[in-house]
Motif scaffolding. Structure first.
Motif, PDB file in Angstrom:
ATOM      1  N   PHE A  86       0.828  -1.208   0.000  1.00  0.00           N
ATOM      2  CA  PHE A  86       0.000   0.000   0.000  1.00  0.00           C
ATOM      3  C   PHE A  86       0.863   1.259   0.000  1.00  0.00           C
ATOM      4  O   PHE A  86       0.501   2.275  -0.586  1.00  0.00           O
ATOM      5  CB  PHE A  86      -0.906  -0.023   1.235  1.00  0.00           C
ATOM      6  N   ALA A  87       2.045   1.160   0.631  1.00  0.00           N
ATOM      7  CA  ALA A  87       2.921   2.336   0.740  1.00  0.00           C
ATOM      8  C   ALA A  87       3.525   2.741  -0.594  1.00  0.00           C
ATOM      9  O   ALA A  87       4.092   3.826  -0.708  1.00  0.00           O
ATOM     10  CB  ALA A  87       4.029   2.071   1.759  1.00  0.00           C
ATOM     11  N   THR A  88       3.430   1.894  -1.615  1.00  0.00           N
ATOM     12  CA  THR A  88       3.947   2.261  -2.943  1.00  0.00           C
ATOM     13  C   THR A  88       2.916   3.019  -3.771  1.00  0.00           C
ATOM     14  O   THR A  88       3.222   3.491  -4.861  1.00  0.00           O
ATOM     15  CB  THR A  88       4.378   1.003  -3.716  1.00  0.00           C
ATOM     16  N   THR A  89       1.699   3.131  -3.269  1.00  0.00           N
ATOM     17  CA  THR A  89       0.634   3.825  -3.996  1.00  0.00           C
ATOM     18  C   THR A  89       0.851   5.328  -3.936  1.00  0.00           C
ATOM     19  O   THR A  89       1.220   5.874  -2.894  1.00  0.00           O
ATOM     20  CB  THR A  89      -0.738   3.480  -3.391  1.00  0.00           C
ATOM     21  N   ASN A  90       0.614   6.002  -5.029  1.00  0.00           N
ATOM     22  CA  ASN A  90       0.674   7.457  -5.047  1.00  0.00           C
ATOM     23  C   ASN A  90      -0.643   8.042  -4.548  1.00  0.00           C
ATOM     24  O   ASN A  90      -1.697   7.403  -4.630  1.00  0.00           O
ATOM     25  CB  ASN A  90       0.947   7.966  -6.466  1.00  0.00           C
ATOM     26  N   GLY A  91      -0.575   9.261  -4.050  1.00  0.00           N
ATOM     27  CA  GLY A  91      -1.778   9.944  -3.620  1.00  0.00           C
ATOM     28  C   GLY A  91      -2.521  10.550  -4.805  1.00  0.00           C
ATOM     29  O   GLY A  91      -2.280  10.227  -5.965  1.00  0.00           O
ATOM     30  N   LEU A  92      -3.424  11.469  -4.503  1.00  0.00           N
ATOM     31  CA  LEU A  92      -4.232  12.101  -5.543  1.00  0.00           C
ATOM     32  C   LEU A  92      -3.531  13.288  -6.188  1.00  0.00           C
ATOM     33  O   LEU A  92      -4.075  13.901  -7.114  1.00  0.00           O
ATOM     34  CB  LEU A  92      -5.574  12.563  -4.949  1.00  0.00           C
ATOM     35  N   ASP A  93      -2.342  13.652  -5.699  1.00  0.00           N
ATOM     36  CA  ASP A  93      -1.546  14.740  -6.291  1.00  0.00           C
ATOM     37  C   ASP A  93      -2.324  16.047  -6.386  1.00  0.00           C
ATOM     38  O   ASP A  93      -2.260  16.754  -7.396  1.00  0.00           O
ATOM     39  CB  ASP A  93      -1.037  14.339  -7.685  1.00  0.00           C
ATOM     40  N   GLY A  94      -3.085  16.331  -5.348  1.00  0.00           N
ATOM     41  CA  GLY A  94      -3.787  17.613  -5.293  1.00  0.00           C
ATOM     42  C   GLY A  94      -5.145  17.636  -5.954  1.00  0.00           C
ATOM     43  O   GLY A  94      -5.912  18.586  -5.754  1.00  0.00           O
ATOM     44  N   SER A  95      -5.490  16.632  -6.748  1.00  0.00           N
ATOM     45  CA  SER A  95      -6.807  16.616  -7.389  1.00  0.00           C
ATOM     46  C   SER A  95      -7.839  16.050  -6.421  1.00  0.00           C
ATOM     47  O   SER A  95      -7.499  15.266  -5.524  1.00  0.00           O
ATOM     48  CB  SER A  95      -6.770  15.784  -8.674  1.00  0.00           C
ATOM     49  N   ASN A  96      -9.096  16.444  -6.592  1.00  0.00           N
ATOM     50  CA  ASN A  96     -10.132  15.910  -5.723  1.00  0.00           C
ATOM     51  C   ASN A  96     -10.570  14.536  -6.243  1.00  0.00           C
ATOM     52  O   ASN A  96     -10.354  14.200  -7.415  1.00  0.00           O
ATOM     53  CB  ASN A  96     -11.326  16.866  -5.615  1.00  0.00           C
TER      54      ASN A  96
END
Length: 273
Positions: A151-161
Motif C-alpha cells: 500500500f505504501a507504494t501507492t501514489n496519492g491524488l496529487d492535489g486533485s479531488n
C-alpha cells in the motif's frame, strides 16, 4: 469439559498470523525459525514472548489460512463487479448485449477498479498527512518480489479531488468510440431523467443502439425473420429512428438532448424495443 478459549490464546494466534503474513511478503519461510526465536528472546514482557512459530507452522498458516482468505477476497471483488454491472443495467434499462462501457456512461457510474483506486489514493493521502493515521510515518521496507505491491507504494491524488481523479481515470480507460448518442463519462445522469420509467429505458436503448429490434431478435434466434412490419428487409435501431413509417422519427441529437421529439419517439416505441 473443554476449557474456554483464553484471550491470551487469541492474541497469540493474531500475532503469529501477522508474522506469517509479513514473512510471506518480505522473506523466505526458512528464516522464520531464527526470526521467531529472536522475537521471543527480545520481546519479553510483550505478546511476542509467547509466539511459537517455525517453518512448518508458518507454511501451514500461509497455505491453509492466509491463502484461502486472499482467494475469497479475490472472488468477492469479482462479485462486486458483477453486482455493479447488474445495478447499472437496472438503472438504465439496457439489455445484456449492450457494451459495458456504454452502460457505465449512461448510468454515470465509473467501473469498480477506478473507484477502488481512488479510495486507495485517498487513504494514502491520509496516511502521509494525518498524524492520527495508524500508518503515519511508516517506512516502506525494500521490495523483494515484483509480484508484491505494498500500500505504501501507492501514489496519492496529487492535489486533485476524488471526483476529478475518477473522471480522469475513467476517460483514460474508456477510449471506445460509441455512437454519438452515448453521453461522455460523467457522474451526473444524462438528460432524460424526467421521462417515465418505460420511456427512460427506451431512450437508453436507442442511445446504445441495442434494443429488441427485429435484426437483434433474429440474431438471438427469437424470430424467424429480421423484417420490419413496414416492409423494410431488416429492422435496425437506425431504421426505426429515422426511416420507419410506422412511428415518429428522431435524430441522434434529439436522443442526447432528450427533447420533445425524443419523448414522442420513446412513447411510441417503448413497448416494442
Amino acid at each position: 469439559m473443554f476449557s474456554p478459549i483464553r484471550r491470551e490464546d487469541e492474541e497469540k494466534k493474531r500475532v503469529e498470523l501477522e508474522l506469517a503474513v509479513a514473512v510471506s511478503c518480505h522473506c523466505s519461510t526458512s528464516s522464520v525459525d531464527h526470526l521467531g526465536e529472536f522475537m521471543r528472546k527480545n520481546g519479553k514482557g510483550s505478546k511476542l514472548q509467547d509466539i511459537q512459530l517455525h517453518r512448518t507452522k508458518c507454511t501451514k498458516l500461509i497455505c491453509k489460512v492466509i491463502s484461502p482468505a486472499l482467494f475469497e477476497l479475490k472472488e468477492d471483488a469479482k462479485a462486486v463487479d458483477a453486482e455493479l454491472n447488474q445495478a447499472c443495467r437496472t438503472i438504465t434499462g439496457n439489455l445484456k448485449p449492450t457494451p459495458l462501457p456504454a452502460v457505465y456512461r449512461m448510468a454515470s457510474i465509473a467501473r469498480t477498479a477506478i473507484r477502488r483506486d481512488t479510495l486507495t489514493r485517498q487513504e494514502r493521502d491520509k496516511q502521509l498527512s494525518g498524524s492520527r493515521h495508524p500508518l503515519y510515518g511508516h517506512q516502506q521496507p525494500p521490495q523483494r518480489l515484483n509480484s508484491r505491491k505494498s500500500f505504501a507504494t501507492t501514489n496519492g491524488l496529487d492535489g486533485s479531488n476524488p471526483a476529478q481523479h475518477r473522471l480522469e481515470q475513467w476517460e483514460i480507460w474508456d477510449r471506445s468510440t460509441f455512437h454519438p448518442t452515448v453521453p461522455p463519462p460523467s457522474e451526473s445522469l444524462p438528460n432524460g431523467t424526467s421521462f417515465k420509467r418505460n420511456e427512460w429505458v427506451a431512450l437508453n436503448r436507442a442511445r446504445a443502439k441495442v434494443g429488441r429490434t427485429q435484426d437483434n431478435l433474429y440474431k438471438w434466434g427469437l424470430v424467424p425473420q429480421p423484417t420490419c412490419p413496414c416492409g423494410e428487409p431488416i429492422q435496425t435501431m437506425d431504421h426505426i429512428l429515422r426511416e420507419c413509417t410506422l412511428g415518429p422519427h428522431c435524430t441522434d441529437q434529439d436522443l442526447l438532448d432528450a427533447n420533445q421529439s425524443a419523448s414522442q419517439w420513446c412513447q411510441w416505441w417503448h413497448e416494442k424495443i
